[in-house]
Design a protein around this motif. Sequence first.
Motif, PDB file in Angstrom:
ATOM      1  N   PHE A 569       0.936  -1.152  -0.131  1.00 52.44           N
ATOM      2  CA  PHE A 569      -0.534   0.299  -0.330  1.00 52.44           C
ATOM      3  C   PHE A 569       1.154   1.476   0.053  1.00 52.44           C
ATOM      4  O   PHE A 569       1.735   1.760   0.626  1.00 52.44           O
ATOM      5  CB  PHE A 569      -1.210   0.132   1.286  1.00 52.44           C
ATOM      6  N   VAL A 570       1.136   2.198  -1.112  1.00 54.20           N
ATOM      7  CA  VAL A 570       1.408   3.243  -1.373  1.00 54.20           C
ATOM      8  C   VAL A 570       0.516   4.606  -1.363  1.00 54.20           C
ATOM      9  O   VAL A 570      -0.447   3.939  -1.830  1.00 54.20           O
ATOM     10  CB  VAL A 570       2.412   3.679  -2.638  1.00 54.20           C
ATOM     11  N   GLY A 571       0.386   5.624  -0.471  1.00 50.39           N
ATOM     12  CA  GLY A 571      -0.318   6.343  -0.798  1.00 50.39           C
ATOM     13  C   GLY A 571       0.143   7.944   0.416  1.00 50.39           C
ATOM     14  O   GLY A 571       1.101   7.903   0.179  1.00 50.39           O
ATOM     15  N   PHE A 572      -0.633   9.368   0.139  1.00 50.53           N
ATOM     16  CA  PHE A 572      -0.117   9.950   0.360  1.00 50.53           C
ATOM     17  C   PHE A 572      -1.047  10.643   1.476  1.00 50.53           C
ATOM     18  O   PHE A 572      -2.481  10.823   0.877  1.00 50.53           O
ATOM     19  CB  PHE A 572      -0.030  10.648  -0.170  1.00 50.53           C
ATOM     20  N   SER A 573      -0.985  11.995   2.315  1.00 53.31           N
ATOM     21  CA  SER A 573      -1.909  12.652   3.622  1.00 53.31           C
ATOM     22  C   SER A 573      -1.109  14.168   3.312  1.00 53.31           C
ATOM     23  O   SER A 573      -0.551  13.659   3.785  1.00 53.31           O
ATOM     24  CB  SER A 573      -3.012  11.548   4.048  1.00 53.31           C
ATOM     25  N   SER A 574      -1.745  15.281   3.698  1.00 44.77           N
ATOM     26  CA  SER A 574      -1.492  16.513   3.699  1.00 44.77           C
ATOM     27  C   SER A 574      -0.067  16.225   3.928  1.00 44.77           C
ATOM     28  O   SER A 574       1.075  16.827   5.067  1.00 44.77           O
ATOM     29  CB  SER A 574      -1.465  16.277   5.267  1.00 44.77           C
ATOM     30  N   GLY A 575       0.811  15.967   2.925  1.00 43.63           N
ATOM     31  CA  GLY A 575       2.534  16.369   2.490  1.00 43.63           C
ATOM     32  C   GLY A 575       3.039  15.322   2.663  1.00 43.63           C
ATOM     33  O   GLY A 575       4.348  15.146   2.419  1.00 43.63           O
ATOM     34  N   GLY A 596      -4.642  -4.375   0.439  1.00 36.61           N
ATOM     35  CA  GLY A 596      -6.067  -4.033   1.620  1.00 36.61           C
ATOM     36  C   GLY A 596      -5.823  -4.487   3.023  1.00 36.61           C
ATOM     37  O   GLY A 596      -6.888  -3.956   3.410  1.00 36.61           O
ATOM     38  N   ARG A 597      -4.987  -5.164   2.838  1.00 33.88           N
ATOM     39  CA  ARG A 597      -5.102  -5.323   4.614  1.00 33.88           C
ATOM     40  C   ARG A 597      -4.131  -5.031   5.588  1.00 33.88           C
ATOM     41  O   ARG A 597      -4.122  -3.667   5.947  1.00 33.88           O
ATOM     42  CB  ARG A 597      -5.203  -7.363   4.371  1.00 33.88           C
ATOM     43  N   ALA A 598      -3.386  -5.897   5.937  1.00 33.74           N
ATOM     44  CA  ALA A 598      -2.197  -5.550   6.598  1.00 33.74           C
ATOM     45  C   ALA A 598      -1.387  -4.563   6.094  1.00 33.74           C
ATOM     46  O   ALA A 598      -0.888  -3.397   7.466  1.00 33.74           O
ATOM     47  CB  ALA A 598      -1.609  -7.008   6.594  1.00 33.74           C
TER      48      ALA A 598
END
Length: 731
Positions: A569-575, A596-598
């Motif tokens: 899982f790779v993602g971003f939020s608030s910089g 989508g789990r661990a």
Amino acid sequence: MKRGSRRAAAERSEPGSRRKLTRKSRGGGGSDSRLRLWAKRIALWGGGLAVLGAVFLAVAVSFAVQTMPSYYQLKATQNDQTILVRARDGTPIVELGPSFGNWMDYDEIPQVMKDAMVAVEDRRFYSHFGVDPIRLTGAVVEGTIGDRSRIGGTSTISQQLARNLFLNNNRSVDRKAREAVLAAALEWKFSKEQILELYLNKVYFGGGAYGIDSASRNFFSHPATELSVAEAAIIAGLVKAPSRYSPTADVDAAVARAQTVLRLMREQGYITPQQASVDVDAVNLKTRLGGNSVRYFTDYVLPQLDLLLPETFEAIEVWTTLDTELQEQATASIRANAPDGAQGALVSLDRDGAILALVGGTDYVESSYNRATAAQRQPGSAWKLFVYLAALEAGWTPDDGVQDAPVEIDGWRPRNSNGRFSGEIDVRTAFAYSVNTVAANLGQDVGSGTIASMARRFGISSPISTYPSMVLGTSDVRLIEMTRAFASISAKGQSVEPYGVLRVTAASGEEIYKHQRGRSRQLVADYVAAGITDLLQTAVSTGTGRAAQIGRPVAGKTGTTSSNKDGWFVGFSSGITTGVWMGRDDAKAVRGLQGGRAPALAFSSFMREAVKGRPVEEFDTEVQLPGWMLEPDEEYLYGDPDDYYFIDEDGNLVDPQRREVDRYGYPLPVEGEQVPGSGERPQLTLPPNEAGQAASDDFLDRATGENLPPPAPPRMPRTIRSSETSRESVN
């Protein structure tokens, strides 16, 4: 006559008998004489050899004394470079290389420290001449009946000092002989007090600490002048095996060894029975910030100093980007969520590329292999980031219609994870639910080479396959590469370069390096960055990444490989951009492992802490296509050069703003440069085993004005694209 004959015969026999007995008697006396003779010879030869040996030893020792550095020279010598690594707030996180602390004169060293070292390492230190004859005799016996190439357990403090100052750690007979000569020379030239002072300031205690002051600061956070009886016992016990008895590695082993030291001190009269019964378990050890996982970060960052710094051998301090609190949170998140038997890794980048946290495994002590920066694993559907980027750049929008239906490409038949087909859906839904058939059709539409070029543009340096199945993430990549690519999306299409070193200062305080942010490049147009952000946000809000929600806008993508061998899982939020990978080192399947789990749960656990205190940032997901894509006028024909991205022969982005460009956006030739002829488009090539170009011929023709199409009515947004890749427009 008979009697006379007998008497005569008897008389004649007596001398012979006497002679025989005499010869026998003489024979026994001769044997004893020969033994005595050989004993005398051996004694004479042995004595002579001993005298010669003594003379030779005296000459060797005398020569060693004459060539040996002075006491003050020995005090001043230090080996290798020391590196103190600090976190972004200045907190020391690790010290590498030798650390010598402050030099302590003999009178400054606590008596309990001197007694502890003598008791455990050399009980006859004050009476021998550098070599302990009793221990040496045991060594000779060991060398005779055991391994003749090794002699162990014989070194006095003087011999250990000689080895530390002048020799290596080879335990051969030859090295032991030289060690003995040098030890005798030390005893000849220096006093016992000077030898013990040198020893206690030079001996290695593990963890990079040389000398008792460095060891005391390293393990107990105070100078050696404040050592207690229990602390002195712990330090003295380290000399035998610094790594085995280190209190930071194995507290139980360190305590057991310290109790042995206390017992020896009591037996030899250095401490009272009451002092020997101190509670070693009560000793307060120095708190290690960040845990052992900090070493994953330093192992990745510090080798870069060879490129960043001029050659220097003086001690340096390295100020890094690491946030110790986030590093601890990252370590806890990976350990808490990694499935049994699986490893995990995490990389977190700030908006400018600064590495906030980096975890390369569940435990650095068990395995120092850095899975965040070195391991190459299949990213699964997380790779679809580049597929959809290429599609958006080619003109697709999140609202365009696509067909989720069976597809076959050169004999390859991709399947969806749920085994079903949904028919007509839009691009946004296909991405959110990671529909494989749609990704395959889009990949066929834009081309594998275009997708590979897009990945290269966003920092993927690992080899990329261009087989049709590459759209589903079959090419191995590194976690830090994928995290960097998503960070560039978070930066609205601007390039992001990960870095971990802020500045470096010398021991004198002089700043010898300071990080300068490089010139960022626009990797994709604003409308492409907005479109992919729309898709990534939907994947978290309603799609496969729902477990990554943290109560504020999050954009990201899951990835799961066949047979559940890898979860991403790779993602971003608030910089802040964070990537998580989980799986086994042997690439075996992990039951229940899905992106989508661990991995998503680990991301959520970490990011809730990472963004705490940062303002909530809404994403820009409004896709506004440039006018030249909508209107059949001159802009449509030639486009805006600022929106073009040119790829060199290695598939890397070329920034046209580095030099003057013509009206089509191509760099003007410079003196001595070979350029294509008039009207000829530069050839776009990829690395070996990769084919295709970054943009379709149709796009380039329209952008550069070549092969102009006939006038067309205004272009309206597309609503449907079938799996046959035909295009339809509606009014």
